[in-house]
Design a protein around this motif. Structure first.
Motif, PDB file in Angstrom:
ATOM      1  N   GLU A  62       0.839  -1.195   0.000  1.00  0.00           N
ATOM      2  CA  GLU A  62       0.000   0.000   0.000  1.00  0.00           C
ATOM      3  C   GLU A  62       0.883   1.258   0.000  1.00  0.00           C
ATOM      4  N   ASN A  63       1.384   1.580  -1.184  1.00  0.00           N
ATOM      5  CA  ASN A  63       2.271   2.714  -1.382  1.00  0.00           C
ATOM      6  C   ASN A  63       1.749   3.594  -2.507  1.00  0.00           C
ATOM      7  N   SER A  64       2.384   4.745  -2.708  1.00  0.00           N
ATOM      8  CA  SER A  64       1.948   5.649  -3.774  1.00  0.00           C
ATOM      9  C   SER A  64       2.086   5.003  -5.148  1.00  0.00           C
ATOM     10  N   VAL A  65       3.073   4.136  -5.299  1.00  0.00           N
ATOM     11  CA  VAL A  65       3.155   3.273  -6.481  1.00  0.00           C
ATOM     12  C   VAL A  65       2.819   1.869  -5.989  1.00  0.00           C
ATOM     13  N   GLY A 117      -1.798   2.149  -9.638  1.00  0.00           N
ATOM     14  CA  GLY A 117      -2.298   3.316  -8.936  1.00  0.00           C
ATOM     15  C   GLY A 117      -1.699   3.474  -7.558  1.00  0.00           C
ATOM     16  N   ASP A 118      -2.382   4.284  -6.754  1.00  0.00           N
ATOM     17  CA  ASP A 118      -1.893   4.764  -5.469  1.00  0.00           C
ATOM     18  C   ASP A 118      -2.626   4.078  -4.318  1.00  0.00           C
ATOM     19  N   SER A 119      -1.862   3.487  -3.421  1.00  0.00           N
ATOM     20  CA  SER A 119      -2.359   2.968  -2.143  1.00  0.00           C
ATOM     21  C   SER A 119      -3.414   1.874  -2.284  1.00  0.00           C
ATOM     22  N   ASN A 135      -7.031   0.412  -5.674  1.00  0.00           N
ATOM     23  CA  ASN A 135      -6.206   1.558  -5.304  1.00  0.00           C
ATOM     24  C   ASN A 135      -7.065   2.654  -4.678  1.00  0.00           C
ATOM     25  N   TYR A 136      -7.054   2.692  -3.355  1.00  0.00           N
ATOM     26  CA  TYR A 136      -7.860   3.671  -2.628  1.00  0.00           C
ATOM     27  C   TYR A 136      -7.477   5.108  -2.991  1.00  0.00           C
ATOM     28  N   GLY A 137      -6.191   5.376  -3.173  1.00  0.00           N
ATOM     29  CA  GLY A 137      -5.748   6.743  -3.342  1.00  0.00           C
ATOM     30  C   GLY A 137      -5.944   7.338  -4.712  1.00  0.00           C
ATOM     31  N   SER A 138      -6.091   6.505  -5.736  1.00  0.00           N
ATOM     32  CA  SER A 138      -6.172   7.030  -7.100  1.00  0.00           C
ATOM     33  C   SER A 138      -7.457   6.681  -7.828  1.00  0.00           C
ATOM     34  N   SER A 164     -12.805   9.375  -6.260  1.00  0.00           N
ATOM     35  CA  SER A 164     -13.210   7.986  -6.063  1.00  0.00           C
ATOM     36  C   SER A 164     -12.233   7.304  -5.114  1.00  0.00           C
ATOM     37  N   HIS A 165     -12.775   6.482  -4.199  1.00  0.00           N
ATOM     38  CA  HIS A 165     -11.942   5.735  -3.259  1.00  0.00           C
ATOM     39  C   HIS A 165     -12.429   4.287  -3.188  1.00  0.00           C
ATOM     40  N   PRO A 166     -12.107   3.442  -4.171  1.00  0.00           N
ATOM     41  CA  PRO A 166     -12.501   2.024  -4.072  1.00  0.00           C
ATOM     42  C   PRO A 166     -11.795   1.359  -2.899  1.00  0.00           C
TER      43      PRO A 166
END
Length: 352
Positions: free
Chosen positions: A57-60, A85-87, A103-106, A138-140
């Motif tokens: 769970e990182n930005s990449v 994506g991100d996180s 990807n929650y962040g992207s 959006s935050h899946p």
């Protein structure tokens, strides 16, 4: 059975392996095994418990594959695949052999086929991008296999996306959605008898809806809607719902109960955060118990044992460590039977 092996992920660079002895009521840390950074969510292969997947769970973001033995020895990473994506806060292995990373962040995600073995990823899958709400993001936050669909709760868009395969493994498309209350923040879901149970992070509520036939409607009336917040929070408490579990009934526990974790991100409760236990009967969600855990911000918890009689949980912050609870009174209550504080926080578990 006396000995159970549990693997736990978290925000670190390792997964932790535990031995739970149910006769002695002990939980022992066996070892820590190096992984990629932030293996915050773990999932096992659906038919082969020797294969473990973990998010990074990182930005990449990425997902990784490992082998794990019955006594909890985890290999070095066998393969690593980007999630595009991100996180990625969630991963799950599907019955088809594909592995989902959200990807929650992207606001996007990927569904990766595996190749000649379930340990090797096919990275040619297109990234699925979820439409952001007006003025928002959006935050899946999860993915759940439902028949031939994948249901994805989107905390940012207040909806449950419905995905279907688009011609070949790894290629999926949005085929519909199920709207959720504005501002509720759907986080995790479960399905029973074509009823959708949704735990909403932002409103700390649990709702039930019928799942419409795909293609007929993007709305479904709420059949039940309750707050899971405990009745006597400390001043300054602020809640965001965490995990939702609904173990299948069995001979030992014939009634289906619903277990939802609270996460107090405000003033700490000395009792720790609670797990709310509900039963859906007579068209209503009835609160059975609020069980205080001595854990802070319970993000991850998982049932295990021959009859899902044990629940392992941890907080994402604090010093509560990892605790194992036993279901009592037919599932109406949880009683702590073991705790280990060698690793203070964990976010996800699998029982090997």
């Amino acid at each position: 059975m006396v000995n159970f092996t549990i693997i736990a992920g978290g925000y670190d660079v390792f997964v932790a392996s535990y031995l739970f002895n149910s006769d002695a009521s002990t939980l022992s840390l066996l070892n820590k095994y190096t992984t990629g950074s932030n293996p915050s969510w773990l999932t096992l292969h659906p038919t082969n418990n020797s294969i473990l997947y973990a998010t990074n769970e990182n930005s990449v973001g990425a997902v990784q594959s490992f082998t794990v033995t019955p006594d909890g020895v985890v290999s070095s990473a066998i393969d690593t695949a980007p999630t595009g994506g991100d996180s990625p806060a969630f991963a799950v292995a599907l019955s088809t052999g594909q592995v989902v990373g959200m990807n929650y962040g992207s606001g996007n995600g990927v569904i990766l086929p595996t190749t000649s073995t379930p340990l090797d990823f096919d990275t040619s899958s297109p990234v699925i991008t979820f439409p952001p709400p007006a003025g928002g993001v959006s935050h899946p936050h999860m993915a759940l296999e439902y028949g031939l669909e994948i249901l994805v709760p989107d905390l940012g868009a207040d909806t449950i996306w419905r995905l279907v395969e688009d011609g070949s493994p790894g290629a999926w498309k949005i085929a519909g959605s199920i709207g959720q209350p504005t501002g509720s923040g759907p986080r995790h879901i479960a399905v029973d008898d074509d009823l959708l149970y949704t735990l909403h992070e932002l409103s700390s509520t649990l709702t039930i809806q019928a799942i419409p036939v795909l293609g007929t409607s993007n709305t479904s009336a709420l059949l039940a809607n309750v707050s899971i917040i405990p009745p006597d929070p400390p001043a300054g408490a602020s809640y965001g719902a965490g995990e939702l579990l609904m173990p299948a009934p069995n001979e030992a526990f014939p009634t289906r109960y619903i277990y939802a974790s609270n996460r107090n991100i405000g003033t700490t409760d000395e009792r720790g955060d609670s797990i709310a236990i509900y039963e859906y009967t007579g068209g209503q969600l009835n609160l059975i118990a609020q069980v205080y855990t001595g854990l802070d911000q319970v993000r991850g918890m998982e049932f295990g044992g021959e009859n899902s009689e044990y629940l392992v949980a941890s907080g994402v912050v604090g010093e509560g460590g990892v605790a194992v609870f036993e279901r009592t009174e037919g599932g109406k209550n949880l009683v702590e039977v073991a705790r280990n504080t060698d690793v203070l926080t964990r976010t996800s578990f699998v029982w090997v």
